[in-house]
Design a protein around this motif. Sequence first.
Motif, PDB file in Angstrom:
ATOM      1  N   GLU A   1       3.177  11.075   9.198  1.00  0.00           N
ATOM      2  CA  GLU A   1       2.280  11.549   8.143  1.00  0.00           C
ATOM      3  C   GLU A   1       0.866  11.761   8.667  1.00  0.00           C
ATOM      4  N   ALA A   2       0.449  10.964   9.664  1.00  0.00           N
ATOM      5  CA  ALA A   2      -0.900  11.087  10.212  1.00  0.00           C
ATOM      6  C   ALA A   2      -1.115  12.422  10.912  1.00  0.00           C
ATOM      7  N   ARG A   3      -0.031  13.067  11.346  1.00  0.00           N
ATOM      8  CA  ARG A   3      -0.156  14.361  12.026  1.00  0.00           C
ATOM      9  C   ARG A   3      -0.267  15.525  11.045  1.00  0.00           C
ATOM     10  N   LEU A   4      -0.038  15.258   9.775  1.00  0.00           N
ATOM     11  CA  LEU A   4      -0.112  16.302   8.752  1.00  0.00           C
ATOM     12  C   LEU A   4      -1.568  16.527   8.344  1.00  0.00           C
ATOM     13  N   PRO A   5      -1.862  17.588   7.572  1.00  0.00           N
ATOM     14  CA  PRO A   5      -3.225  17.785   7.055  1.00  0.00           C
ATOM     15  C   PRO A   5      -3.727  16.525   6.356  1.00  0.00           C
ATOM     16  N   PRO A   6      -5.029  16.223   6.499  1.00  0.00           N
ATOM     17  CA  PRO A   6      -5.543  14.900   6.106  1.00  0.00           C
ATOM     18  C   PRO A   6      -5.682  14.655   4.617  1.00  0.00           C
ATOM     19  N   LEU A   7      -5.309  15.576   3.748  1.00  0.00           N
ATOM     20  CA  LEU A   7      -5.417  15.343   2.315  1.00  0.00           C
ATOM     21  C   LEU A   7      -4.053  15.047   1.720  1.00  0.00           C
ATOM     22  N   PRO A   8      -3.940  14.016   0.890  1.00  0.00           N
ATOM     23  CA  PRO A   8      -4.976  13.037   0.558  1.00  0.00           C
ATOM     24  C   PRO A   8      -5.204  12.057   1.712  1.00  0.00           C
ATOM     25  N   PRO A   9      -6.339  11.366   1.739  1.00  0.00           N
ATOM     26  CA  PRO A   9      -6.632  10.480   2.871  1.00  0.00           C
ATOM     27  C   PRO A   9      -5.796   9.207   2.896  1.00  0.00           C
ATOM     28  N   TRP A  10      -5.251   8.801   1.761  1.00  0.00           N
ATOM     29  CA  TRP A  10      -4.479   7.561   1.716  1.00  0.00           C
ATOM     30  C   TRP A  10      -2.997   7.853   2.017  1.00  0.00           C
ATOM     31  N   PRO A  11      -2.263   6.831   2.458  1.00  0.00           N
ATOM     32  CA  PRO A  11      -0.836   7.033   2.763  1.00  0.00           C
ATOM     33  C   PRO A  11      -0.052   7.356   1.493  1.00  0.00           C
ATOM     34  N   THR A  12       0.774   8.373   1.551  1.00  0.00           N
ATOM     35  CA  THR A  12       1.596   8.744   0.391  1.00  0.00           C
ATOM     36  C   THR A  12       3.024   8.226   0.505  1.00  0.00           C
ATOM     37  N   THR A  13       3.407   7.776   1.694  1.00  0.00           N
ATOM     38  CA  THR A  13       4.769   7.264   1.896  1.00  0.00           C
ATOM     39  C   THR A  13       4.773   5.770   2.202  1.00  0.00           C
ATOM     40  N   GLY A  14       3.679   5.102   1.872  1.00  0.00           N
ATOM     41  CA  GLY A  14       3.599   3.665   2.107  1.00  0.00           C
ATOM     42  C   GLY A  14       2.723   3.322   3.302  1.00  0.00           C
ATOM     43  N   PHE A  15       2.127   2.144   3.245  1.00  0.00           N
ATOM     44  CA  PHE A  15       1.253   1.680   4.321  1.00  0.00           C
ATOM     45  C   PHE A  15       2.095   1.243   5.518  1.00  0.00           C
ATOM     46  N   SER A  16       1.559   1.517   6.716  1.00  0.00           N
ATOM     47  CA  SER A  16       2.295   1.193   7.938  1.00  0.00           C
ATOM     48  C   SER A  16       1.321   0.760   9.024  1.00  0.00           C
ATOM     49  N   LEU A  17       1.789  -0.139   9.906  1.00  0.00           N
ATOM     50  CA  LEU A  17       1.011  -0.577  11.067  1.00  0.00           C
ATOM     51  C   LEU A  17       1.464   0.141  12.344  1.00  0.00           C
ATOM     52  N   GLU A  18       2.193   1.235  12.169  1.00  0.00           N
ATOM     53  CA  GLU A  18       2.747   1.954  13.319  1.00  0.00           C
ATOM     54  C   GLU A  18       1.645   2.474  14.234  1.00  0.00           C
ATOM     55  N   ASN A  19       0.546   2.926  13.661  1.00  0.00           N
ATOM     56  CA  ASN A  19      -0.542   3.466  14.484  1.00  0.00           C
ATOM     57  C   ASN A  19      -1.184   2.379  15.345  1.00  0.00           C
ATOM     58  N   TYR A  20      -1.289   1.182  14.807  1.00  0.00           N
ATOM     59  CA  TYR A  20      -1.861   0.078  15.592  1.00  0.00           C
ATOM     60  C   TYR A  20      -0.911  -0.329  16.711  1.00  0.00           C
ATOM     61  N   ALA A  21       0.392  -0.271  16.449  1.00  0.00           N
ATOM     62  CA  ALA A  21       1.366  -0.557  17.512  1.00  0.00           C
ATOM     63  C   ALA A  21       1.287   0.499  18.612  1.00  0.00           C
ATOM     64  N   THR A  22       1.128   1.748  18.217  1.00  0.00           N
ATOM     65  CA  THR A  22       0.969   2.824  19.202  1.00  0.00           C
ATOM     66  C   THR A  22      -0.313   2.631  20.004  1.00  0.00           C
ATOM     67  N   LEU A  23      -1.376   2.257  19.323  1.00  0.00           N
ATOM     68  CA  LEU A  23      -2.653   2.000  19.996  1.00  0.00           C
ATOM     69  C   LEU A  23      -2.511   0.900  21.034  1.00  0.00           C
TER      70      LEU A  23
END
Length: 286
Positions: free
Chosen positions: A46-68
Motif C-alpha cells: 500500500e505504501a507504493r500506491l498514491p499517498p492519499l489517504p495518508p492513513w493505512p486503509t488495509t490495517g496498520f503494519s510494522l512491515e516497513n520497520y522490518a524492511t528498514l
Amino acid sequence: MARAISARGNKLAARLARHSTGIIASLLFVAPIVWTVLSAFKPAAEARLPPLPPWPTTGFSLENYATLNSFGDGLWVSAQNSIYVSVMTVILSVIVSVLAGYGFSRFRFPFKDLFFVLILSTIMIPFQSILTPIFLVLTKLGLHNTLTGLVGVYVTLQLPFSIFMMRNAFDAVPREIEEAARMDGANNATMLVKVMLPLVWPGVVTIALFAFLGAWNEFLAALVLMTDQSKFTLPVMMTALQSGRFGAIDWGAVQAGVTVMMVPCLILFLALQRFYIRGLMAGAVK
C-alpha cells in the motif's frame, strides 16, 4: 453604550482572527509530520500506491520497520552510532563552549577580541570546502572511519556558534552577582559551577539542542568520512533506502526511517523548548 459594544466586538473579532491564523499555521506544520508517521504504518504494498489517504486503509503494519531493519547492519546499529555521535558532540560542545564563553566574557587577556572574531569568522567558511583537509587530518591522526573522528568534526563545526551564544549568556548576567560571590570567597571554579552556570542554564540547553540536532541529522561528513557499514549513522543509512534496490525507492521504509529520525528531535525540543527560547534571547537586551 453602542460604542463600547462595537469596541468589544472588534476585540473579539481580532482575537478570533489571531487564534484562527495560529491554528491554521499549526496545522500546516503538523500535517506533514502526522502524514509521515501514518504512512510508515502502511503495508509495503500500500505504501507504493498514491499517498492519499495518508492513513493505512488495509490495517496498520510494522512491515516497513522490518524492511528498514534489513538494510545494512540493521536499524539498531545505525541508531546506536547516531546516539553515540550526538551525545558525545553535545557533551564536548557544552564543556568547551561554556569554558570559552566564560573566559571571553569575564577575563581579560591579550588579543581577546581578535581571537573571538577569528572564531566567529570560521562560520563563514563553507563546510564542503574543507572536507578534503579534514579527511587528510583525520587520516594522519588515525581517526579516519571512526566515530570518535566524526565527533571531533561535529564539535569543531558547533563551537563557533556555541561560544558566541555562551559569551552573550554570560554577558547578560550582572557583574554584581559575581562580585558578591567573590566577597563570599568563591574561586573561579566555584563561581562558574555554582553561581554562573545556573543563571545561564537556558543558554546551555540551547547550544546542547543545536549540537544534538546538528549531529543527529548531519549527512555529508558521515557519508564522506565513514566507509565501514557498521559505523554508518542513520542519515547515511537512509541513502540506501532512497537509492532503493534495482533503482526503486521503498517509500514505506523511507517513511519509517524518517519517523525514527524525527521522534527524538521532537521529544527533546518539546521537553526543552522553554529553555530554548530563553537561551536564544540571552544577551539580546542589556
